[in-house]
Design a protein around this motif. Structure first.
Motif, PDB file in Angstrom:
ATOM      1  N   HIS A 343       0.757  -0.803  -0.075  1.00 52.37           N
ATOM      2  CA  HIS A 343       0.247   0.026   0.204  1.00 52.37           C
ATOM      3  C   HIS A 343       0.974   1.116  -0.041  1.00 52.37           C
ATOM      4  CE1 HIS A 343      -3.258  -3.010   0.863  1.00 52.37           C
ATOM      5  NE2 HIS A 343      -2.705  -3.315   2.017  1.00 52.37           N
ATOM      6  N   TYR A 344       0.480   2.302  -0.645  1.00 55.62           N
ATOM      7  CA  TYR A 344       1.294   3.150  -0.319  1.00 55.62           C
ATOM      8  C   TYR A 344      -0.137   4.700   0.126  1.00 55.62           C
ATOM      9  CZ  TYR A 344       2.602   8.389  -2.158  1.00 55.62           C
ATOM     10  OH  TYR A 344       3.534   9.339  -2.449  1.00 55.62           O
ATOM     11  N   LEU A 345       0.752   5.465   1.015  1.00 57.09           N
ATOM     12  CA  LEU A 345       0.134   6.743   1.814  1.00 57.09           C
ATOM     13  C   LEU A 345       1.207   7.428   1.601  1.00 57.09           C
ATOM     14  CD1 LEU A 345      -1.707   7.511   3.528  1.00 57.09           C
ATOM     15  CD2 LEU A 345      -0.330   7.171   5.726  1.00 57.09           C
ATOM     16  N   ASP A 346       0.719   9.057   0.885  1.00 59.73           N
ATOM     17  CA  ASP A 346       1.288  10.507   1.078  1.00 59.73           C
ATOM     18  C   ASP A 346       1.638  10.653   1.643  1.00 59.73           C
ATOM     19  OD1 ASP A 346       1.245  12.930   0.127  1.00 59.73           O
ATOM     20  OD2 ASP A 346       1.066  12.799  -1.766  1.00 59.73           O
ATOM     21  N   GLY A 347       2.568  11.315   2.527  1.00 58.32           N
ATOM     22  CA  GLY A 347       2.843  11.739   3.879  1.00 58.32           C
ATOM     23  C   GLY A 347       1.928  12.958   3.979  1.00 58.32           C
ATOM     24  N   ARG A 348       1.095  13.711   3.297  1.00 58.32           N
ATOM     25  CA  ARG A 348       0.467  15.237   2.609  1.00 58.32           C
ATOM     26  C   ARG A 348      -0.262  14.946   3.951  1.00 58.32           C
ATOM     27  NH1 ARG A 348       1.537  17.199  -2.674  1.00 58.32           N
ATOM     28  NH2 ARG A 348       0.859  15.669  -3.017  1.00 58.32           N
ATOM     29  N   ALA A 349      -0.898  13.543   3.956  1.00 55.33           N
ATOM     30  CA  ALA A 349      -1.930  13.375   4.477  1.00 55.33           C
ATOM     31  C   ALA A 349      -2.195  13.314   5.606  1.00 55.33           C
ATOM     32  CB  ALA A 349      -2.661  12.379   3.769  1.00 55.33           C
ATOM     33  N   LEU A 350      -0.773  13.499   6.151  1.00 58.70           N
ATOM     34  CA  LEU A 350      -0.678  13.557   7.895  1.00 58.70           C
ATOM     35  C   LEU A 350       0.021  14.407   8.149  1.00 58.70           C
ATOM     36  CD1 LEU A 350       2.283   9.964   7.722  1.00 58.70           C
ATOM     37  CD2 LEU A 350      -0.308  10.528   8.087  1.00 58.70           C
ATOM     38  N   TYR A 351       0.359  15.681   7.403  1.00 60.45           N
ATOM     39  CA  TYR A 351       0.987  16.796   7.381  1.00 60.45           C
ATOM     40  C   TYR A 351       0.994  17.441   6.108  1.00 60.45           C
ATOM     41  CZ  TYR A 351       3.539  20.618   9.488  1.00 60.45           C
ATOM     42  OH  TYR A 351       4.086  22.024   9.700  1.00 60.45           O
ATOM     43  N   GLY A 352      -0.112  18.071   5.621  1.00 56.57           N
ATOM     44  CA  GLY A 352       0.310  19.269   4.474  1.00 56.57           C
ATOM     45  C   GLY A 352       0.156  20.474   4.745  1.00 56.57           C
ATOM     46  N   GLU A 353      -0.076  21.422   3.834  1.00 58.16           N
ATOM     47  CA  GLU A 353       0.290  22.901   3.975  1.00 58.16           C
ATOM     48  C   GLU A 353      -0.862  23.422   4.783  1.00 58.16           C
ATOM     49  OE1 GLU A 353      -0.627  24.217  -0.449  1.00 58.16           O
ATOM     50  OE2 GLU A 353       0.258  23.017  -0.901  1.00 58.16           O
ATOM     51  N   ALA A 354      -2.229  23.021   4.801  1.00 61.02           N
ATOM     52  CA  ALA A 354      -2.332  23.528   6.080  1.00 61.02           C
ATOM     53  C   ALA A 354      -2.298  23.349   6.935  1.00 61.02           C
ATOM     54  CB  ALA A 354      -4.595  22.864   6.237  1.00 61.02           C
ATOM     55  N   ASP A 355      -2.003  22.020   7.771  1.00 60.47           N
ATOM     56  CA  ASP A 355      -1.290  21.529   8.918  1.00 60.47           C
ATOM     57  C   ASP A 355      -0.095  22.744   9.451  1.00 60.47           C
ATOM     58  OD1 ASP A 355      -2.640  19.230   9.195  1.00 60.47           O
ATOM     59  OD2 ASP A 355      -1.629  18.867   8.180  1.00 60.47           O
ATOM     60  N   PHE A 356       0.757  23.172   8.248  1.00 62.48           N
ATOM     61  CA  PHE A 356       2.365  24.113   8.112  1.00 62.48           C
ATOM     62  C   PHE A 356       2.027  25.822   8.839  1.00 62.48           C
ATOM     63  CE2 PHE A 356       5.274  26.769   6.685  1.00 62.48           C
ATOM     64  CZ  PHE A 356       6.095  26.551   6.912  1.00 62.48           C
ATOM     65  N   ALA A 357       0.705  25.812   8.109  1.00 62.14           N
ATOM     66  CA  ALA A 357      -0.031  27.110   8.156  1.00 62.14           C
ATOM     67  C   ALA A 357      -0.050  27.037   9.678  1.00 62.14           C
ATOM     68  CB  ALA A 357      -1.361  27.722   7.178  1.00 62.14           C
ATOM     69  N   GLU A 358      -0.820  25.928  10.380  1.00 60.05           N
ATOM     70  CA  GLU A 358      -1.330  26.050  11.777  1.00 60.05           C
ATOM     71  C   GLU A 358      -0.196  25.818  12.378  1.00 60.05           C
ATOM     72  OE1 GLU A 358      -4.693  24.207  14.128  1.00 60.05           O
ATOM     73  OE2 GLU A 358      -4.526  24.003  12.027  1.00 60.05           O
ATOM     74  N   LEU A 359       0.041  24.684  12.203  1.00 62.44           N
ATOM     75  CA  LEU A 359       2.078  24.325  13.318  1.00 62.44           C
ATOM     76  C   LEU A 359       3.065  24.062  11.706  1.00 62.44           C
ATOM     77  CD1 LEU A 359      -0.455  20.845  14.615  1.00 62.44           C
ATOM     78  CD2 LEU A 359      -0.093  23.325  16.056  1.00 62.44           C
ATOM     79  N   PRO A 360       3.620  25.011  12.192  1.00 63.99           N
ATOM     80  CA  PRO A 360       4.433  25.338  10.830  1.00 63.99           C
ATOM     81  C   PRO A 360       5.726  24.455  11.812  1.00 63.99           C
ATOM     82  CG  PRO A 360       4.558  27.203  12.468  1.00 63.99           C
ATOM     83  CD  PRO A 360       3.301  26.681  12.520  1.00 63.99           C
ATOM     84  N   LEU A 361       6.627  24.167  11.309  1.00 66.14           N
ATOM     85  CA  LEU A 361       8.189  23.847  11.786  1.00 66.14           C
ATOM     86  C   LEU A 361       8.688  24.282  12.491  1.00 66.14           C
ATOM     87  CD1 LEU A 361       8.746  21.728   8.133  1.00 66.14           C
ATOM     88  CD2 LEU A 361       7.085  20.433  10.533  1.00 66.14           C
ATOM     89  N   PRO A 362       9.525  24.375  13.757  1.00 66.61           N
ATOM     90  CA  PRO A 362      10.377  25.734  14.190  1.00 66.61           C
ATOM     91  C   PRO A 362      11.349  25.551  13.860  1.00 66.61           C
ATOM     92  CG  PRO A 362       8.741  24.034  15.317  1.00 66.61           C
ATOM     93  CD  PRO A 362       8.673  23.290  14.504  1.00 66.61           C
ATOM     94  N   ASP A 363      12.347  24.488  13.191  1.00 69.17           N
ATOM     95  CA  ASP A 363      13.311  24.187  12.365  1.00 69.17           C
ATOM     96  C   ASP A 363      13.790  24.175  11.206  1.00 69.17           C
ATOM     97  OD1 ASP A 363      12.632  21.525  11.981  1.00 69.17           O
ATOM     98  OD2 ASP A 363      14.801  21.434  13.943  1.00 69.17           O
ATOM     99  N   GLU A 364      11.607  24.848  10.729  1.00 69.79           N
ATOM    100  CA  GLU A 364      12.184  24.260   8.939  1.00 69.79           C
ATOM    101  C   GLU A 364      12.107  22.688   8.862  1.00 69.79           C
ATOM    102  OE1 GLU A 364      11.119  26.953   7.612  1.00 69.79           O
ATOM    103  OE2 GLU A 364      11.749  28.300   8.690  1.00 69.79           O
ATOM    104  N   LEU A 365      12.552  21.499   9.600  1.00 75.53           N
ATOM    105  CA  LEU A 365      12.280  20.707   9.300  1.00 75.53           C
ATOM    106  C   LEU A 365      11.665  19.584  10.148  1.00 75.53           C
ATOM    107  CD1 LEU A 365      16.228  19.292   8.832  1.00 75.53           C
ATOM    108  CD2 LEU A 365      14.068  18.972   6.866  1.00 75.53           C
ATOM    109  N   HIS A 366      11.527  19.994  11.419  1.00 76.79           N
ATOM    110  CA  HIS A 366      10.694  18.438  12.061  1.00 76.79           C
ATOM    111  C   HIS A 366       9.646  19.196  12.852  1.00 76.79           C
ATOM    112  CE1 HIS A 366      15.214  18.550  12.604  1.00 76.79           C
ATOM    113  NE2 HIS A 366      14.667  16.588  11.950  1.00 76.79           N
TER     114      HIS A 366
END
Length: 398
Positions: A343-366
């Motif tokens: 099976h395949y899962l696109d990782g952006r279904a776990l954390y995508g653009e809307a999630d980044f807007a609300e919960l940005p990656l503090p160090d740009e990676l994690h």
């Protein structure tokens, strides 16, 4: 130190009291859990891998007892980044009958000081510490002590005021997961809050977490470890470390993924196997690696990363996250025509653009602690429960 209700009982820390570790190394004073076996460790002298696999993400002591007081002697090895703010001490989570009831941290310990600007590291020895969990409920109960995901942890002694025995097998399916520092833990609040641990709790499965910070690199010895580890469900999260280490080009990437999956299938020919592509990481969506520390932020006491590649280098085969996702989706689609359990899962279904807007990656990676919770809950809902690939045809029921 308060007097226990009964004389202390010291119980040797053996394999049958530990879950989530693949090997237990005997040291001069205790034991050291490993998440890669010695034969795999011997095939790679990389210091990052050595640090990551010895940090016991997902590893926990598990035992049944009537004890109302538990003590654990441990010697951590803590990471220090030169020029960056001190990292918080690792957290030990105490679960009683599956419920989080206590937390503690070990002071002292060894230190590993890493200079990101020069790539050097210095190890200094330090003392052990005793963690004490008291006033536990009376009566027989199952106790788990989850070890810090971000500190190499030498276990020296386990003391209780009543006998202990290994927790009986509850018949849960074993989920074996491999990924990068995000699966390892990155900036989660505690070991049971790392996203795979959160997902496993929600999905009712037993976790073996081979998330290896900076080291999800399609290494053959990791594939062989996955092949040889008993499991009912397997997932591999592929991509971000290949980009941010700038390890390989597209020509090598596709055959390497095929080889990695082929090796897993040698030991697990029909086990449900999920390939997960990277979550959103804007700095590397269309810009190749390597990732590099942002020295201007480091000079201000902040740890941040930047993409040091050039988008034009995609034409020469350099990998970006967008390229990785496209290739993984095509590769899994082709293989799934002959492998009904892939099976395949696109990782952006776990954390995508809307999630980044609300919960940005503090160090740009994690992801931060809140994003870990969200990713774990999303994975449980999309994969482990309902109509998810690991819930189909009674996969989660024994």
């Amino acid at each position: 130190m308060p007097t226990p209700r009964h004389p202390w009982i010291t119980t040797p820390i053996t394999e049958d009291l530990l879950r989530g570790a693949l090997e237990l190394e005997r040291t001069a004073h205790g034991v050291l859990p490993h998440r890669l076996p010695a034969r795999a460790r011997a095939q790679c002298a990389d210091g990052q891998l050595a640090m990551a696999e010895s940090q016991p993400s997902g590893v926990r002591l598990a035992f049944r007892t009537r004890a109302t007081t538990v003590e654990l002697d441990a010697r951590p090895t803590k990471r220090v980044y030169a020029g960056a703010p001190p990292r918080p001490d690792g957290v030990y989570d105490l679960l009683v009958d599956g419920r989080l009831t206590g937390q503690a941290s070990a002071s002292g310990g060894n230190t590993l000081t890493i200079d990101l600007a020069t790539g050097t590291a210095e190890h200094r020895p330090g003392p052990s510490d005793t963690l004490r969990f008291g006033e536990l409920p009376d009566g027989v109960k199952d106790i788990e002590i989850w070890l810090p995901y971000n500190e190499t942890t030498e276990l020296l002694a386990l003391r209780t005021d009543a006998p202990v025995e290994p927790t009986p097998d509850h018949g849960r399916k074993v989920w074996l997961h491999h990924g990068s520092s995000i699966s390892h833990g990155s900036d989660a609040a505690s070991p049971t809050a790392v996203w795979p641990a959160r997902a496993a709790s929600l999905g009712g499965v037993e976790l073996i977490n081979l998330g290896l910070g900076g080291s999800a690199l399609l290494d053959p010895f990791t594939a062989r470890t996955l092949r040889d580890t008993p499991a009912d469900l397997i997932s591999v999260k592929i991509g971000i470390n290949l980009v941010n280490t700038d390890l390989m080009r597209l020509r090598a990437f596709v055959p390497a993924v095929h080889g990695f999956l082929d090796t897993i299938r040698e030991g697990h020919p029909s086990t449900p196997l999920l390939v997960v592509s990277p979550i959103l990481c804007p700095i590397h969506e269309d810009t190749p690696g390597p990732s590099a520390p942002d020295l201007s932020a480091l000079g201000e006491g902040r740890l941040r990363f930047r993409a040091a590649g050039d988008p034009a280098e995609r034409a020469s085969g350099k990998l970006t996250l967008a390229v990785v996702r496209d290739e993984l989706a095509r590769l899994v689609e082709r293989r799934a025509a002959e492998d009904a359990h892939l099976h395949y899962l696109d990782g952006r279904a776990l954390y995508g653009e809307a999630d980044f807007a609300e919960l940005p990656l503090p160090d740009e990676l994690h992801p931060d602690a809140a994003a870990h919770r969200r990713i774990g809950e999303r994975f449980a809902g999309l994969v482990l429960t309902g109509d998810g690939p690991f819930a189909e045809r009674g996969v989660l029921s024994r």
